[in-house]
Design a protein around this motif. Structure first.
Motif, mmCIF file in Angstrom:
data_model
loop_
_atom_site.group_PDB
_atom_site.id
_atom_site.type_symbol
_atom_site.label_atom_id
_atom_site.label_comp_id
_atom_site.label_asym_id
_atom_site.label_seq_id
_atom_site.Cartn_x
_atom_site.Cartn_y
_atom_site.Cartn_z
ATOM 1 N N VAL A 19 52.154 25.816 -16.612
ATOM 2 C CA VAL A 19 51.789 27.388 -16.169
ATOM 3 C C VAL A 19 51.098 26.970 -14.757
ATOM 4 O O VAL A 19 51.469 27.688 -13.574
ATOM 5 C CB VAL A 19 50.913 28.207 -17.049
ATOM 6 C CG1 VAL A 19 50.763 29.439 -16.254
ATOM 7 C CG2 VAL A 19 51.771 28.175 -18.358
ATOM 8 N N LEU A 20 49.967 26.276 -14.600
ATOM 9 C CA LEU A 20 49.486 25.828 -13.247
ATOM 10 C C LEU A 20 50.136 24.439 -12.993
ATOM 11 O O LEU A 20 49.771 23.507 -13.681
ATOM 12 C CB LEU A 20 47.961 25.724 -13.544
ATOM 13 C CG LEU A 20 47.350 27.141 -13.443
ATOM 14 C CD1 LEU A 20 45.757 26.933 -13.778
ATOM 15 C CD2 LEU A 20 47.495 28.063 -12.060
ATOM 16 N N ALA A 21 51.096 24.295 -12.061
ATOM 17 C CA ALA A 21 51.528 23.277 -11.607
ATOM 18 C C ALA A 21 50.786 22.089 -10.851
ATOM 19 O O ALA A 21 49.852 22.649 -10.082
ATOM 20 C CB ALA A 21 52.957 23.346 -10.880
ATOM 21 N N PRO A 22 50.966 20.792 -10.982
ATOM 22 C CA PRO A 22 50.140 19.976 -9.966
ATOM 23 C C PRO A 22 50.336 20.291 -8.586
ATOM 24 O O PRO A 22 51.265 20.684 -8.080
ATOM 25 C CB PRO A 22 50.860 18.542 -10.386
ATOM 26 C CG PRO A 22 51.621 18.602 -11.592
ATOM 27 C CD PRO A 22 51.887 20.088 -11.702
ATOM 28 N N GLY A 23 49.081 20.360 -7.838
ATOM 29 C CA GLY A 23 49.117 20.788 -6.499
ATOM 30 C C GLY A 23 48.924 22.188 -6.458
ATOM 31 O O GLY A 23 48.411 22.718 -5.113
ATOM 32 N N GLN A 24 49.128 22.919 -7.347
ATOM 33 C CA GLN A 24 48.942 24.357 -7.107
ATOM 34 C C GLN A 24 47.401 24.747 -6.943
ATOM 35 O O GLN A 24 46.549 24.261 -7.765
ATOM 36 C CB GLN A 24 49.615 25.015 -8.346
ATOM 37 C CG GLN A 24 49.892 26.474 -8.330
ATOM 38 C CD GLN A 24 50.555 27.119 -9.660
ATOM 39 O OE1 GLN A 24 51.019 26.363 -10.192
ATOM 40 N NE2 GLN A 24 50.356 28.547 -9.805
ATOM 41 N N LYS A 25 47.441 25.826 -6.255
ATOM 42 C CA LYS A 25 45.766 26.587 -6.187
ATOM 43 C C LYS A 25 45.575 27.032 -7.575
ATOM 44 O O LYS A 25 46.305 27.675 -8.194
ATOM 45 C CB LYS A 25 45.871 27.231 -5.185
ATOM 46 C CG LYS A 25 44.450 27.487 -4.542
ATOM 47 C CD LYS A 25 44.426 28.456 -3.264
ATOM 48 C CE LYS A 25 42.930 28.774 -2.886
ATOM 49 N NZ LYS A 25 42.173 29.337 -3.646
ATOM 50 N N GLU A 68 46.944 16.134 -8.391
ATOM 51 C CA GLU A 68 48.480 15.623 -8.212
ATOM 52 C C GLU A 68 49.025 14.599 -9.320
ATOM 53 O O GLU A 68 50.032 14.602 -9.686
ATOM 54 C CB GLU A 68 48.492 14.802 -6.663
ATOM 55 C CG GLU A 68 48.619 15.563 -5.431
ATOM 56 C CD GLU A 68 49.623 16.714 -5.580
ATOM 57 O OE1 GLU A 68 50.718 15.942 -6.052
ATOM 58 O OE2 GLU A 68 49.551 17.873 -5.047
ATOM 59 N N HIS A 69 47.817 13.859 -9.941
ATOM 60 C CA HIS A 69 48.403 13.014 -10.942
ATOM 61 C C HIS A 69 48.713 13.674 -12.003
ATOM 62 O O HIS A 69 49.523 12.942 -12.805
ATOM 63 C CB HIS A 69 46.940 11.993 -11.252
ATOM 64 C CG HIS A 69 46.220 12.593 -12.216
ATOM 65 N ND1 HIS A 69 46.376 12.873 -13.610
ATOM 66 C CD2 HIS A 69 45.129 13.454 -11.924
ATOM 67 C CE1 HIS A 69 45.337 13.311 -13.997
ATOM 68 N NE2 HIS A 69 44.575 13.591 -13.170
#
Lengths: 473, 473
Positions: A19-25, A68-69
């Motif tokens: 739901v909260l993707a990598p890189g997303q705020k 990011e990982h």
């Protein structure tokens, strides 16, 4: 669990499920506070925690972002060939040479078998110990000998009951840690020359015990996530005169794999069908990261075939050497063998743990411990993603304190072990987990110690060594 | 030692050497006070003590007299036939059925293997334990694992040194009591099917261990006072492929016999000649009644063949399960086997005993303990003389806490055991001390508990039962 910890877990779940993707705020503190109806300070604390767990990262003047990982989840280790290997065991020398070389306390202890003693309530335990020995009835020095301190056995039986597995206190025999319990169980059901089914990879101490008792290992492959391959086991049970199984059904050492309840049920049925006893090493059961305690295979065994071994060494009281076995139909024989082998576990240690279980706040401690271990797992997984070559495969255990890493084939993990040791870093190389010396390009890393700068640096160093072994340093 | 204790010992010596004959009046308090230059109250205390030890008796208005039973010292048990018996061992069931039936705490514990816990400084130990766990470095939970706590091993090495046997600390491996040490030693030097020389009669646990490990016993007869028959041993070593010896050279259980220093030296030479290792069970060494600590056979072994096993269970800390082995040339192998078997002895128990040895006053405690045991031995010997048939033979051990009794042949000691148990009295019947079920008319009695009216009554009851078995009740 504190409010902010609960909130942090909710955010972590959003990240896990994408739901909260990598890189997303991540939602701003004000926004989150309003949306979720919690105070700003709760949000702050939760974000701070998520950062320490390696899930989000702060960027100056921009707020928090999902790391990011998370985008690049490293692949899991590959399942091995789906076949059993039968073999004499001759690995003890290698194990000892590895273990003795990692004893230096100044070494970064990724190769260690123990979690950090700092994670345990040693001072609170000390109070329980002081109280227990002060109040100790002199007669207990004899009365608490095997099968053991009654209050302690009662507390253990209660915990089984709460976990949905009621059992008679008479089944419980207190031992000097789980390893003695495992040893005794094996000696009760197997004679020199017998075949014993174990996992591949397996906890190296089980290999040493088989070797010592002149037992032959039937190695059953373990899937990195789903645990032991029941099809291979079934074939082996039908084909070979296997006298006993020795398995870890929860957070298997070293893979971290667990059997689903369905598979546990199937395994119990297989044992019943073939009337083969199973020694269940369940020392990590309390160290689960999920919502619920995993059940042991013993919970599905209606024939008394499963001897369930555990201890307080990894969950509460390292060094006290208090473990136990719920011995099923073999309890009486185990008790006698214990008396002949070492008479009893230490009486003061038993009394101290009984006192702690009644008054010390064990479940509160366990929640903190699980939380610390899960955070440390995340930190180590993040470090693997940051510093190790892309081709690295890594387990993602939902409990315990070990990662299992699979490198490209040309990485010789015994060589890696030597080179790392020279840099003051220990690892547990793959071959010590196999009677057939497989897993030469694998290693087990311990995340049972609080994450620190030196852990991070050590991971960076390991990454560099692995690259050098790949020839692309 | 207090002044009155010293004076009592002087009088006891006069009785022992016959200067004061049985039935003779002991010097009056005034006379003794003048003659020996001690205060009247010292004489009073000394006489009171001698009375409690069963050496003198007060007659109303006449003063103290040397007890009559001293006139009739019961004969010693007879040495058995001077030949070795080789046999499979199958005595475990009998031992367990005897041991489990004597667990009832309301039973008069003449059959017990333990001295009374009241004889030990449990409260002082509790303080050492509280202090040790409070101050414990968390890292010691790992660092104090096998070979063990360094301070403890240093204290043990110091005690060896003071006893005239300097040895490197590296030889010492801490175990869960002496029994685990003995088990480990045997497994290091013998394989299933091997021959092991043991004593006849022997400590029943050694028989159980042999049975469990599928070893064959070569029973070497033990003289009731002089210990093992070296001539028979020598013949056996020459004739048979004996892989190890397991002997108690001091206060042998159950006979109480000790080897002279000369015989110890000869035994060490025999071992060297045949290059056969010896496991020396020396758990009663500290419980000597003479002036000096007896030396172990290990003191005469220059080849590292003797593995010297002992513990604190009988001298200081029952139930703590802290023992050790000075493993000679086998120390490294024993250490590894210990790691594989149960990892380590309890760390808090080790630390508590290390603290006690440094600060607790061990030697003062030992003097009191020896004194109590010697007094209890005298009381029990006196009760044997008073209540048992004249034909009874009895050992007169100079240490430990067991009497060995030999009844006329028609007394079946297993029957005696049953009848006594029905009266609330336990004994250890002879056959549990032999792989060949000999000693059917013998029994071991424990004098490790403070003498009381109920002890005296129990002895009277036993005497009655024995007479009934003789058919002259």
């Amino acid at each position: 669990m504190k409010r902010y910890e609960k909130f942090a877990d909710e955010i972590a779940e959003l990240i896990r499920t994408g739901v909260l993707a990598p890189g997303q705020k991540v939602p701003s503190v004000r926004h989150a506070s309003r949306t979720y109806g919690v105070s700003a300070s709760t949000v702050f604390q939760a974000y701070y925690l998520l950062e320490s767990r390696g899930l989000i990262i702060a960027r100056a003047r921009s707020g928090y972002f999902v790391c990011e990982h998370v985008r690049r989840p490293l692949p899991e280790p590959q399942p091995g060939p789906r076949e059993a290997a039968t073999t004499e065991v001759d690995v003890s020398e290698l194990v000892f040479s590895v273990l003795s070389s990692i004893k230096d306390p100044d070494t970064v202890p990724f190769g260690s078998a123990f979690p950090s003693p700092e994670l345990f309530p040693l001072q609170r335990l000390a109070r329980s110990m002081a109280h227990a020995v002060r109040e100790m009835d002199p007669r207990s020095t004899v009365a608490d000998m095997t099968p053991g301190n009654h209050a302690l056995r009662r507390q253990i039986a209660l915990r089984y009951m709460v976990g949905g597995l009621p059992l008679p206190i008479e089944e419980l025999v207190i031992c000097n840690g789980a390893l003695e319990a495992l040893n005794l169980c094996l000696q009760v059901v197997a004679r020199p020359g017998d075949l014993v089914a174990i996992e591949a990879p397996a906890f190296y101490a089980s290999l040493q015990v088989l070797e010592r008792l002149k037992l032959k290992a039937v190695e059953i492959p373990v899937h990195p996530r789903d645990g032991i391959d029941l099809q291979v086991l079934e074939d082996s049970l039908e084909r070979l005169p296997i006298k006993a199984c020795w398995f870890m059904s929860n957070f298997q050492n070293p893979l971290g794999a667990s059997l689903s309840e369905d598979k546990k049920r199937q395994l119990a049925a297989l044992l019943a069908k073939h009337q083969v006893p199973m020694i269940e090493d369940d020392v990590y059961a309390e160290l689960y990261f999920g919502q619920h305690a995993p059940k042991p295979v013993k919970a599905f065994d209606s024939e008394g075939l499963v001897m369930h071994c555990s201890s307080f060494s990894k969950s509460l009281a390292p060094g006290y050497r208090v473990g136990w076995v719920a011995g099923g139909r073999f309890a009486g024989q185990i008790e006698r063998l214990k008396l002949m082998t070492s008479i009893s576990a230490s009486v003061p240690a038993q009394a101290a743990i009984a006192d702690y279980l009644q008054h010390g706040g064990y479940d509160r401690h366990l929640r903190k411990l699980r939380y610390a271990l899960e955070s440390q797992r995340n930190a180590m997984l993040a470090a693997v993603a940051r510093h190790f070559p892309e081709e690295t495969r890594v387990s993602r255990p939902e409990g315990g304190y070990f990662l299992w890493l699979e490198f490209p084939e040309q990485v010789d993990s015994l060589r890696l072990f030597q080179l790392a040791l020279a840099q003051g870093i220990s690892i547990a190389p793959g071959p010590i987990f196999s009677a057939t010396r497989r897993f030469g390009h694998c290693a087990r890393l311990n995340f049972g110690h609080p994450w620190s700068n030196s852990s991070e640096q050590a991971m960076e160093t390991l990454g560099r060594i692995i690259r050098s072994l790949l020839g692309n340093s």
